[in-house]
Design an enzyme around this catalytic site. Structure first.
Site, PDB file in Angstrom:
ATOM      1  N   HIS A  55      17.310  44.367  45.699  1.00 23.85           N
ATOM      2  CA  HIS A  55      18.783  44.191  45.162  1.00 23.85           C
ATOM      3  C   HIS A  55      18.861  45.525  44.124  1.00 23.85           C
ATOM      4  O   HIS A  55      17.860  45.561  43.283  1.00 23.85           O
ATOM      5  CB  HIS A  55      18.958  42.557  44.448  1.00 23.85           C
ATOM      6  CG  HIS A  55      20.188  42.691  44.121  1.00 23.85           C
ATOM      7  ND1 HIS A  55      20.687  43.048  42.842  1.00 23.85           N
ATOM      8  CD2 HIS A  55      21.055  42.048  44.539  1.00 23.85           C
ATOM      9  CE1 HIS A  55      22.067  42.824  42.747  1.00 23.85           C
ATOM     10  NE2 HIS A  55      22.467  42.063  43.707  1.00 23.85           N
TER      11      HIS A  55
ATOM     12  N   HIS B 141      30.578  44.029  45.233  1.00 29.05           N
ATOM     13  CA  HIS B 141      30.281  43.338  46.602  1.00 29.05           C
ATOM     14  C   HIS B 141      31.701  42.689  47.116  1.00 29.05           C
ATOM     15  O   HIS B 141      31.590  41.654  47.122  1.00 29.05           O
ATOM     16  CB  HIS B 141      29.189  42.784  46.488  1.00 29.05           C
ATOM     17  CG  HIS B 141      27.904  43.339  46.297  1.00 29.05           C
ATOM     18  ND1 HIS B 141      26.936  42.760  45.674  1.00 29.05           N
ATOM     19  CD2 HIS B 141      27.572  44.565  46.455  1.00 29.05           C
ATOM     20  CE1 HIS B 141      25.945  43.806  45.642  1.00 29.05           C
ATOM     21  NE2 HIS B 141      26.302  44.765  46.186  1.00 29.05           N
TER      22      HIS B 141
ATOM     23  N   THR C 213      19.815  38.591  36.623  1.00 28.22           N
ATOM     24  CA  THR C 213      20.928  37.850  36.059  1.00 28.22           C
ATOM     25  C   THR C 213      21.599  36.738  36.983  1.00 28.22           C
ATOM     26  O   THR C 213      21.930  35.772  36.565  1.00 28.22           O
ATOM     27  CB  THR C 213      22.187  38.914  35.481  1.00 28.22           C
ATOM     28  OG1 THR C 213      22.537  39.466  36.519  1.00 28.22           O
ATOM     29  CG2 THR C 213      21.709  39.683  34.377  1.00 28.22           C
TER      30      THR C 213
ATOM     31  N   ASN D 166      25.396  37.223  44.577  1.00 27.56           N
ATOM     32  CA  ASN D 166      25.808  35.965  43.919  1.00 27.56           C
ATOM     33  C   ASN D 166      26.545  35.104  44.331  1.00 27.56           C
ATOM     34  O   ASN D 166      26.378  33.821  44.001  1.00 27.56           O
ATOM     35  CB  ASN D 166      26.135  36.650  42.189  1.00 27.56           C
ATOM     36  CG  ASN D 166      27.681  36.706  42.726  1.00 27.56           C
ATOM     37  OD1 ASN D 166      28.511  35.717  42.467  1.00 27.56           O
ATOM     38  ND2 ASN D 166      27.950  37.964  42.664  1.00 27.56           N
TER      39      ASN D 166
ATOM     40  N   GLU E 268      20.272  45.760  41.217  1.00 26.41           N
ATOM     41  CA  GLU E 268      20.000  45.235  39.971  1.00 26.41           C
ATOM     42  C   GLU E 268      18.360  45.200  39.590  1.00 26.41           C
ATOM     43  O   GLU E 268      17.800  45.791  38.604  1.00 26.41           O
ATOM     44  CB  GLU E 268      20.436  43.819  39.429  1.00 26.41           C
ATOM     45  CG  GLU E 268      20.173  43.550  38.180  1.00 26.41           C
ATOM     46  CD  GLU E 268      20.794  42.145  37.760  1.00 26.41           C
ATOM     47  OE1 GLU E 268      21.833  41.431  38.266  1.00 26.41           O
ATOM     48  OE2 GLU E 268      20.099  41.394  36.790  1.00 26.41           O
TER      49      GLU E 268
ATOM     50  N   SER F 272      32.557  38.877  42.083  1.00 26.66           N
ATOM     51  CA  SER F 272      33.106  40.060  42.335  1.00 26.66           C
ATOM     52  C   SER F 272      34.255  39.668  43.237  1.00 26.66           C
ATOM     53  O   SER F 272      35.004  40.851  43.788  1.00 26.66           O
ATOM     54  CB  SER F 272      32.246  41.167  43.421  1.00 26.66           C
ATOM     55  OG  SER F 272      31.049  41.340  42.666  1.00 26.66           O
TER      56      SER F 272
HETATM   57 FE1  F3S Z   1      27.120  40.760  34.084  1.00 29.21          FE
HETATM   58 FE2  F3S Z   1      26.594  38.454  34.586  1.00 29.21          FE
HETATM   59 FE3  F3S Z   1      28.544  39.623  35.610  1.00 29.21          FE
HETATM   60  S1  F3S Z   1      25.191  39.880  34.012  1.00 29.21           S
HETATM   61  S2  F3S Z   1      28.020  41.464  35.642  1.00 29.21           S
HETATM   62  S3  F3S Z   1      28.469  39.062  33.561  1.00 29.21           S
HETATM   63  S4  F3S Z   1      27.180  38.055  36.690  1.00 29.21           S
END
Ligand code: F3S
Length: 260
Positions: A121, A40, A159, A217, A123, A259
């Site tokens: 979302h 993202h 997550t 996030n 995920e 990201s």
């Molecule tokens: Fe994985 Fe956590 Fe990043 S689930 S993609 S380490 S935000």
């Protein structure tokens, strides 16, 4: 002006791993589609386009390499891509894969699966697809209050959820449902980033949260900083900065999404 950069700002372990895979493809001059934007981060997605790494929708990918992003997908998507003869490069974060396994396990035991996460979302959609039985997504306290089932349930968590949201929701669910298992699958990287950002935000006047406007996030990071009283600006690029914001402050905190 003092600038304080919060620890754990920027790429998390899962995104770093995925981006290394992408950079390898670029180095080898291999073209690939990514199933949706790889991260993202619109600026990075645009940059990668010039190297033959193109974000595409499921039905538009006809041949070649297809990269599954860190959010992961359901087994049905993998099967369909395979049946089209595509070369799958799976960048699903191992921590998301763990949630897939736990959700499938809950489902296979015959429990109703509850996912604490954001509706629609990617995920969360992926996690849903790993469940064979009934699934319920609960995004906030209101939804937790309004939900009831007499079935035994198992709970997993998207997550990138905030600790506060998960705690508030699980408290309500525990007070009225028969919860067989609860796996708090918030990832460590999220926990560390949000904790570090909140600690900085509590001690500055202004907090800059850098990251995609479409990044869940990053939005949650901004929310965590707001919750401790900081004036928060969520920006994607330096061009959005305004001099006015900094007129009456000498301490600015900075954090960045996973990201970024
Ligand atoms: Fe994985 Fe956590 Fe990043 S689930 S993609 S380490 S935000």
């Amino acid at each position: 002006m003092e600038l304080i950069i919060a620890d754990h700002s920027g790429f998390c372990f899962g995104v770093s791993k995925a981006m290394k895979t992408i950079e390898n493809l670029v180095e080898k001059k291999q073209k690939a589609y990514t199933l949706g934007p790889i991260i993202h981060n619109p600026q990075e997605v645009e940059r990668l386009k010039h190297f033959g790494i193109t974000a595409a929708d499921f039905y538009d990918i006809k041949d070649g390499n297809v990269v599954i992003r860190t959010h992961g997908v359901g087994p049905d998507v993998i099967e369909q891509l395979e049946s089209r003869g595509l070369n799958i490069i799976d960048c699903t974060c191992p921590l998301v894969k763990r949630v897939h396994k736990l959700a499938a396990d809950i489902s296979n035991k015959g429990y109703l699966t509850i996912i604490i996460g954001d509706h629609n979302h990617p995920e969360v959609e992926g996690i849903k697809s790993w469940c064979n039985g009934d699934v319920k997504v609960i995004e906030n306290v209101e939804e937790a209050k309004n939900f009831y089932t007499n079935k035994r349930v198992g709970v997993v968590v998207q997550t990138t959820q905030t600790e506060e949201n998960v705690e508030n929701i699980i408290d309500i669910l525990q007070s009225k449902l028969d919860i067989a298992v609860f796996h708090n699958t918030r990832c460590k990287a999220t926990l560390e980033r949000q904790t570090a950002a909140a600690a900085v935000a509590a001690n500055v006047d202004i907090m800059l949260v850098i990251g995609g406007k479409n990044s869940s996030n990053t939005k949650k990071l901004a929310q965590v900083c707001q919750n401790v009283g900081a004036k928060v600006y969520h920006i994607e690029t330096a061009t959005e900065l305004k001099k006015d914001w900094f007129k009456s402050t000498d301490k600015v905190g900075i954090t960045a999404g996973a990201s970024t």
